[in-house]
Design a protein around this motif. Sequence first.
Motif, PDB file in Angstrom:
ATOM      1  N   PHE A   1     -18.866   6.373   7.214  1.00 41.45           N
ATOM      2  CA  PHE A   1     -18.000   6.908   7.422  1.00 41.45           C
ATOM      3  C   PHE A   1     -16.816   6.278   7.096  1.00 41.45           C
ATOM      4  O   PHE A   1     -17.273   5.319   6.266  1.00 41.45           O
ATOM      5  N   VAL A   2     -15.425   6.732   6.748  1.00 44.70           N
ATOM      6  CA  VAL A   2     -14.815   6.083   5.782  1.00 44.70           C
ATOM      7  C   VAL A   2     -13.966   4.758   5.868  1.00 44.70           C
ATOM      8  O   VAL A   2     -14.269   3.537   4.735  1.00 44.70           O
ATOM      9  N   THR A   3     -14.537   4.185   7.033  1.00 44.09           N
ATOM     10  CA  THR A   3     -13.741   2.522   7.075  1.00 44.09           C
ATOM     11  C   THR A   3     -14.967   1.648   6.838  1.00 44.09           C
ATOM     12  O   THR A   3     -14.502   0.863   6.070  1.00 44.09           O
ATOM     13  N   ARG A   4     -16.505   2.226   6.733  1.00 48.97           N
ATOM     14  CA  ARG A   4     -17.009   1.494   6.415  1.00 48.97           C
ATOM     15  C   ARG A   4     -16.741   1.066   4.984  1.00 48.97           C
ATOM     16  O   ARG A   4     -17.897   0.122   3.625  1.00 48.97           O
ATOM     17  N   LYS A   5     -17.253   2.396   4.611  1.00 53.64           N
ATOM     18  CA  LYS A   5     -17.296   2.797   3.013  1.00 53.64           C
ATOM     19  C   LYS A   5     -16.623   1.824   2.543  1.00 53.64           C
ATOM     20  O   LYS A   5     -16.814   1.453   1.470  1.00 53.64           O
ATOM     21  N   VAL A   6     -15.193   2.085   2.757  1.00 48.14           N
ATOM     22  CA  VAL A   6     -14.234   1.345   2.366  1.00 48.14           C
ATOM     23  C   VAL A   6     -14.848  -0.577   2.316  1.00 48.14           C
ATOM     24  O   VAL A   6     -14.809  -1.248   1.134  1.00 48.14           O
ATOM     25  N   SER A   7     -14.657  -0.571   3.660  1.00 44.08           N
ATOM     26  CA  SER A   7     -14.941  -1.747   3.374  1.00 44.08           C
ATOM     27  C   SER A   7     -16.677  -2.734   2.519  1.00 44.08           C
ATOM     28  O   SER A   7     -16.641  -3.691   1.996  1.00 44.08           O
ATOM     29  N   ARG A   8     -17.423  -1.961   2.523  1.00 41.42           N
ATOM     30  CA  ARG A   8     -18.592  -1.903   1.844  1.00 41.42           C
ATOM     31  C   ARG A   8     -18.062  -1.832   0.461  1.00 41.42           C
ATOM     32  O   ARG A   8     -18.337  -2.896  -0.579  1.00 41.42           O
ATOM     33  N   ALA A   9     -17.363  -0.812  -0.297  1.00 39.44           N
ATOM     34  CA  ALA A   9     -17.249  -0.876  -1.443  1.00 39.44           C
ATOM     35  C   ALA A   9     -16.086  -2.041  -1.756  1.00 39.44           C
ATOM     36  O   ALA A   9     -16.769  -2.636  -2.601  1.00 39.44           O
ATOM     37  N   VAL A  10     -15.541  -2.352  -1.285  1.00 40.56           N
ATOM     38  CA  VAL A  10     -14.491  -3.473  -1.335  1.00 40.56           C
ATOM     39  C   VAL A  10     -14.920  -4.785  -1.836  1.00 40.56           C
ATOM     40  O   VAL A  10     -14.962  -5.486  -2.393  1.00 40.56           O
ATOM     41  N   ALA A  11     -16.134  -5.150  -1.411  1.00 42.15           N
ATOM     42  CA  ALA A  11     -16.873  -6.568  -0.801  1.00 42.15           C
ATOM     43  C   ALA A  11     -17.998  -5.933  -2.608  1.00 42.15           C
ATOM     44  O   ALA A  11     -17.358  -7.328  -3.054  1.00 42.15           O
ATOM     45  N   ARG A  12     -18.129  -4.791  -2.359  1.00 43.73           N
ATOM     46  CA  ARG A  12     -19.026  -4.994  -3.944  1.00 43.73           C
ATOM     47  C   ARG A  12     -18.046  -5.534  -5.395  1.00 43.73           C
ATOM     48  O   ARG A  12     -18.144  -5.768  -6.043  1.00 43.73           O
ATOM     49  N   ILE A  13     -17.167  -4.413  -4.915  1.00 42.43           N
ATOM     50  CA  ILE A  13     -16.154  -4.794  -6.148  1.00 42.43           C
ATOM     51  C   ILE A  13     -15.697  -6.145  -6.876  1.00 42.43           C
ATOM     52  O   ILE A  13     -15.987  -6.969  -7.420  1.00 42.43           O
ATOM     53  N   HIS A  14     -15.143  -6.770  -5.332  1.00 47.72           N
ATOM     54  CA  HIS A  14     -15.687  -7.997  -4.929  1.00 47.72           C
ATOM     55  C   HIS A  14     -16.279  -8.988  -5.914  1.00 47.72           C
ATOM     56  O   HIS A  14     -16.132  -9.774  -6.507  1.00 47.72           O
ATOM     57  N   LEU A  15     -17.334  -8.912  -5.779  1.00 45.23           N
ATOM     58  CA  LEU A  15     -18.747  -9.238  -6.197  1.00 45.23           C
ATOM     59  C   LEU A  15     -18.677  -9.043  -7.563  1.00 45.23           C
ATOM     60  O   LEU A  15     -19.503  -9.291  -7.823  1.00 45.23           O
ATOM     61  N   GLY A  16     -18.532  -8.290  -8.467  1.00 44.11           N
ATOM     62  CA  GLY A  16     -18.475  -7.539  -9.541  1.00 44.11           C
ATOM     63  C   GLY A  16     -19.668  -6.517  -9.725  1.00 44.11           C
ATOM     64  O   GLY A  16     -20.428  -5.992 -10.727  1.00 44.11           O
ATOM     65  N   LEU A  17     -20.044  -6.306  -8.135  1.00 50.98           N
ATOM     66  CA  LEU A  17     -21.405  -5.142  -8.206  1.00 50.98           C
ATOM     67  C   LEU A  17     -21.217  -3.788  -8.516  1.00 50.98           C
ATOM     68  O   LEU A  17     -22.381  -2.468  -8.565  1.00 50.98           O
ATOM     69  N   GLN A  18     -19.787  -3.035  -7.906  1.00 52.81           N
ATOM     70  CA  GLN A  18     -19.401  -1.233  -9.241  1.00 52.81           C
ATOM     71  C   GLN A  18     -17.853  -1.597  -9.052  1.00 52.81           C
ATOM     72  O   GLN A  18     -17.312  -2.915  -8.806  1.00 52.81           O
ATOM     73  N   ASP A  19     -17.349  -0.586  -9.903  1.00 52.39           N
ATOM     74  CA  ASP A  19     -16.162  -1.298 -10.199  1.00 52.39           C
ATOM     75  C   ASP A  19     -15.730  -0.166  -9.508  1.00 52.39           C
ATOM     76  O   ASP A  19     -13.864  -0.003  -9.944  1.00 52.39           O
TER      77      ASP A  19
END
Length: 328
Positions: A190-208
Motif C-alpha cells: 500500500f502506498v502509505t507503507r511503501k512511502v514510510s518504509r522507503a523513507v526509513a531506508r533512504i534515511h538509513l542509507g539502505l536505498q537511494d
Amino acid sequence: MPSALITGITGQDGMYLAELLHGKGYEVHALIRGQNNPKRALIETGFPYVQLHNGDLTDMSSLMRALRDSQPDEVYNLGAISFVAYSWENAHVTSDVTGKGVLNVLEAVRLHAGDDPGSVRFYQASSSEMFGKVQQVPQDESTLLWPRSPYGVAKVFGHYMTINYRESYGMHASSGILFNHESPRRGPEFVTRKVSRAVARIHLGLQDEIVMGNLDAKRDWGFAGDYVEAMWRMLQQDEADDYVIATGETHSIEELLDAAFGHVGIDDWRPRVRQDPRFMRPAEVDLLIGDATKARERLGWQPTVSFRELVAMMVEADLAEQKQLAGL
C-alpha cells in the motif's frame, strides 16, 4: 462475556479490532485461511487470546463451522482481497472473495441465527473506493456510488447485499464506508507503507530512491486504530445502519511524501522520487474526502490521530524495523 468472530484477522484492521474487543472483555474468534498461512504465527504469537478457526470466505461450509464453534454475538467481515492494483490483474478472484464472499458470510449468519435473525450483529467493511468517479465532494452516505476498479465494484456488491439482508430478513447488518486508514501494520504494497518504509531506508542509507505512480491523487487518510472503534460502535446501536468513517481532510501523495521525508529531515526529496507509468492506475480515483457527520452525531465517534501524526508514527515504526533488520 460477549463473543465476536472476525474475518480478515491478518490485516491491520483485524489486528486492531482484536485488541479493542479483547480490551472490552470479549471472547475473540477469527477466521484464518489455510493451515500454512504465513501470518498464522504472527497472530498466534502476538494475539494469543484470539481463537483461530480455519476457513475461507468462498467456502460456506467452513463459515458455518466457524459460526457453530464460536457462537458469536457479533461478526465483523473485514476479509477481502484489498489491494486495489491487484484487482485489475485478478478481477475474477477479487469478485469471488471481496464481493461474493460477503454474500456467503451474510447467508451463513442468517442460517446460523435461525428464527432470530437479529441475534447476531453483522459488520461489513465497505470502502470509499465505491465512490470512485466522485459525484459529490465531500462524500457521505447518500452519495452515488461509481466504482473505478474491480475492487470497488466488488465492494459495491457486498455493500448493497448487506443492505438487502438487513431489509429482507431483519438482520442487524451495518456497513462502515471507511475512507483510507493506515498504520504501521499496513501491508508494504500500500502506498502509505511503501512511502514510510522507503523513507526509513533512504534515511538509513539502505536505498537511494522510491518509485511512485500518480503524485496528484488525493485521499482522506486516518489511523486504523481509530477506525475499528467506529466499527464496534456501529454494532452497539439499537438499529443497524451505514456510516461514512473519515477525517474530512484530503491530502495528496505529494503531501504524503513531504510529511514522510520531512520527518527525517529531508526537505528536498524530489531527486529521490522517480515516477513510473507502471504504477499508474488504469482508472484513477482523484479526490476522495469523507463527510463523517452522521458517525459523529450518532456514534459519538471522531478521529484522534492527525495526518502528520499518522505519517510520523509509520516512519518511526519503519525506522525501528529497518534498523533491526540491518543490524544497525
